[in-house]
Design a protein around this motif. Structure first.
Motif, PDB file in Angstrom:
ATOM      1  N   GLY A  29       8.910   9.902   1.897  1.00 53.23           N
ATOM      2  CA  GLY A  29       9.312  11.374   2.644  1.00 53.23           C
ATOM      3  C   GLY A  29       9.379  11.452   3.975  1.00 53.23           C
ATOM      4  N   ASP A  30       8.380  12.409   4.619  1.00 57.97           N
ATOM      5  CA  ASP A  30       9.326  13.211   6.138  1.00 57.97           C
ATOM      6  C   ASP A  30       8.264  12.460   7.066  1.00 57.97           C
ATOM      7  OD1 ASP A  30      11.198  14.267   4.952  1.00 57.97           O
ATOM      8  OD2 ASP A  30       9.476  16.357   4.458  1.00 57.97           O
TER       9      ASP A  30
ATOM     10  N   ALA B 138       0.999  -1.191  -0.087  1.00 60.99           N
ATOM     11  CA  ALA B 138       0.027   0.343  -0.046  1.00 60.99           C
ATOM     12  C   ALA B 138       0.885   1.274  -0.363  1.00 60.99           C
ATOM     13  CB  ALA B 138      -0.852   0.499   1.413  1.00 60.99           C
ATOM     14  N   LEU B 139       2.184   0.904   0.480  1.00 60.96           N
ATOM     15  CA  LEU B 139       3.109   2.172   0.591  1.00 60.96           C
ATOM     16  C   LEU B 139       3.437   2.791  -0.998  1.00 60.96           C
ATOM     17  CD1 LEU B 139       5.753   2.997   3.556  1.00 60.96           C
ATOM     18  CD2 LEU B 139       5.561   3.501   1.306  1.00 60.96           C
TER      19      LEU B 139
ATOM     20  N   ASP C   5      14.117   1.859  -1.647  1.00 65.54           N
ATOM     21  CA  ASP C   5      14.728   3.084  -2.151  1.00 65.54           C
ATOM     22  C   ASP C   5      13.606   4.142  -2.534  1.00 65.54           C
ATOM     23  OD1 ASP C   5      17.691   3.312  -1.675  1.00 65.54           O
ATOM     24  OD2 ASP C   5      18.082   2.811  -3.402  1.00 65.54           O
ATOM     25  N   ILE C   6      12.571   2.612  -3.224  1.00 64.67           N
ATOM     26  CA  ILE C   6      11.493   3.344  -3.636  1.00 64.67           C
ATOM     27  C   ILE C   6      10.407   3.865  -2.305  1.00 64.67           C
ATOM     28  CG2 ILE C   6       8.967   2.104  -4.350  1.00 64.67           C
ATOM     29  CD1 ILE C   6      10.633   1.360  -6.833  1.00 64.67           C
ATOM     30  N   LEU C   7      10.173   2.903  -1.522  1.00 59.54           N
ATOM     31  CA  LEU C   7       9.234   2.554  -0.056  1.00 59.54           C
ATOM     32  C   LEU C   7       9.768   3.907   0.819  1.00 59.54           C
ATOM     33  CD1 LEU C   7       9.193  -0.661   1.484  1.00 59.54           C
ATOM     34  CD2 LEU C   7       7.641   0.742  -0.191  1.00 59.54           C
ATOM     35  N   SER C   8      11.356   4.500   0.728  1.00 61.93           N
ATOM     36  CA  SER C   8      11.935   5.633   1.251  1.00 61.93           C
ATOM     37  C   SER C   8      11.551   6.406   0.324  1.00 61.93           C
ATOM     38  CB  SER C   8      12.938   5.396   1.011  1.00 61.93           C
ATOM     39  OG  SER C   8      13.588   4.059   2.222  1.00 61.93           O
TER      40      SER C   8
ATOM     41  N   MET D  88       1.924  10.078   3.600  1.00 66.56           N
ATOM     42  CA  MET D  88       1.672   9.907   4.596  1.00 66.56           C
ATOM     43  C   MET D  88       2.356  10.136   5.982  1.00 66.56           C
ATOM     44  SD  MET D  88       2.511   6.103   2.808  1.00 66.56           S
ATOM     45  CE  MET D  88       3.436   7.430   0.986  1.00 66.56           C
ATOM     46  N   ALA D  89       2.097  10.767   6.834  1.00 68.88           N
ATOM     47  CA  ALA D  89       1.787  11.127   8.291  1.00 68.88           C
ATOM     48  C   ALA D  89       3.076   9.855   8.826  1.00 68.88           C
ATOM     49  CB  ALA D  89       0.761  11.445   9.204  1.00 68.88           C
TER      50      ALA D  89
END
Length: 301
Positions: free
Chosen positions: A75-76, A47-48, A68-71, A58-59
């Motif tokens: 984001g922040d 889902a991410l 790397d794609i998930l990171s 995303m919070a």
């Protein structure tokens, strides 16, 4: 006059609330939710992946390794535990209005739902492509990004067609997962079996693997199967574990004697995409790109 204004305000608020609810498909059935949630915590890695492809912020996310794609998608976002052990205090402190769980975190549904509205978006391995595409549609509806979702789905469907065309007539294949020195095989109907089921790669040999767990196999098994193509996923690399990597594990005389090895038709899939966030939009795209490139350069059997 005041009573009239109050009644009108209430009616408008009720109408707006109704208009802002959407119903989407989840792993636990249809769910009706407020549209376009703003503060979302995501524990399901597929889902991410898909939410990142749709440009949804995303919070909170779990601690991520290997992709790397998930990171980039995260984001922040705040780190709020792991996929197996969410930090419920951290989740509660964020004041989020939706949690998305699934896969490795699916068992946390009841506990998470005590804090905030929660949906399970698990993608079953035996139905990875169809469900992965359905999740794109669902997230597009939920977050008001239907147009982006339609374009993303169309791109993936086009790549599926291209992969099917590239694979046709190229012989059979065997999908294996290495975990240090250990090797498991995955056939049709398993978490990686969509390469057989949806893309049309014939199985070099039937396996007894089911669901998420492959069939433990020896190098003799691989030599006996003698596939035209060997598709490889490296679990240790995906999770950042120590131990031999797939190339070293498979570099032995028995595997080297197979048609796949002799023809240079050993395809190493991106480990994180295949193992961690399989079924996510970007995972599917990148895996399809790898297979298209590999099979387009293969020798017809």
């Amino acid at each position: 006059m005041l009573r009239t204004v109050s009644i009108l305000a209430f009616a408008l608020a009720a109408q707006a609330a109704t208009a802002q609810e959407v119903t989407i498909e989840t792993a636990r059935g249809d769910a009706t939710l407020p549209a376009a949630p703003q503060e979302v915590v995501v524990f399901d890695l597929a889902a991410l992946d898909t939410l990142g492809a749709l440009g949804v912020g995303m919070a909170g996310v779990p601690d991520l390794v290997g992709s790397d794609i998930l990171s980039d998608a995260a984001g922040d976002a705040e780190i709020v535990g792991t996929v197996f052990e969410p930090d419920y205090e951290a989740v509660n402190a964020l004041g989020a209005d939706l949690a998305v769980i699934g896969g490795r975190s699916a068992t946390q549904l009841d506990a998470m739902a005590r804090i905030l509205p929660t949906i399970d978006m698990t993608i079953p391995g035996e139905d990875l492509v169809e469900t992965g595409l359905a999740r794109i549609d669902a997230f597009g509806t939920l977050f008001g990004r239907a147009d982006e979702a339609a374009r993303l789905r169309a791109t993936i469907e086009d790549k599926i067609a291209r992969a099917q065309s590239a694979i046709e007539g190229q012989g059979d294949g065997l999908i294996v997962l290495t975990n240090g020195p250990k090797v498991s095989a995955y056939g049709a109907g398993t978490r990686f079996g969509w390469i057989h089921d949806n893309l049309g790669l014939p199985e070099a040999v039937e396996t007894t693997s089911e669901g998420r767990h492959g069939q433990p196999v020896s190098f003799e098994f691989i030599a006996s199967a003698d596939p035209d193509w060997l598709i490889v996923i490296d679990r240790a690399a995906a999770i950042g574990a120590e131990g031999a990597r797939a190339q070293a594990t498979l570099d032995n005389p028995l595997v080297a004697g197979t048609k796949a090895w002799k023809a240079g038709q050993v395809v190493y899939l991106d480990a994180a995409d295949a193992y961690l966030n399989g079924g996510g939009a970007q995972s599917m795209e990148r895996t399809l790109d790898t297979l298209i490139d590999a099979f387009a350069g293969g020798s017809e059997s």
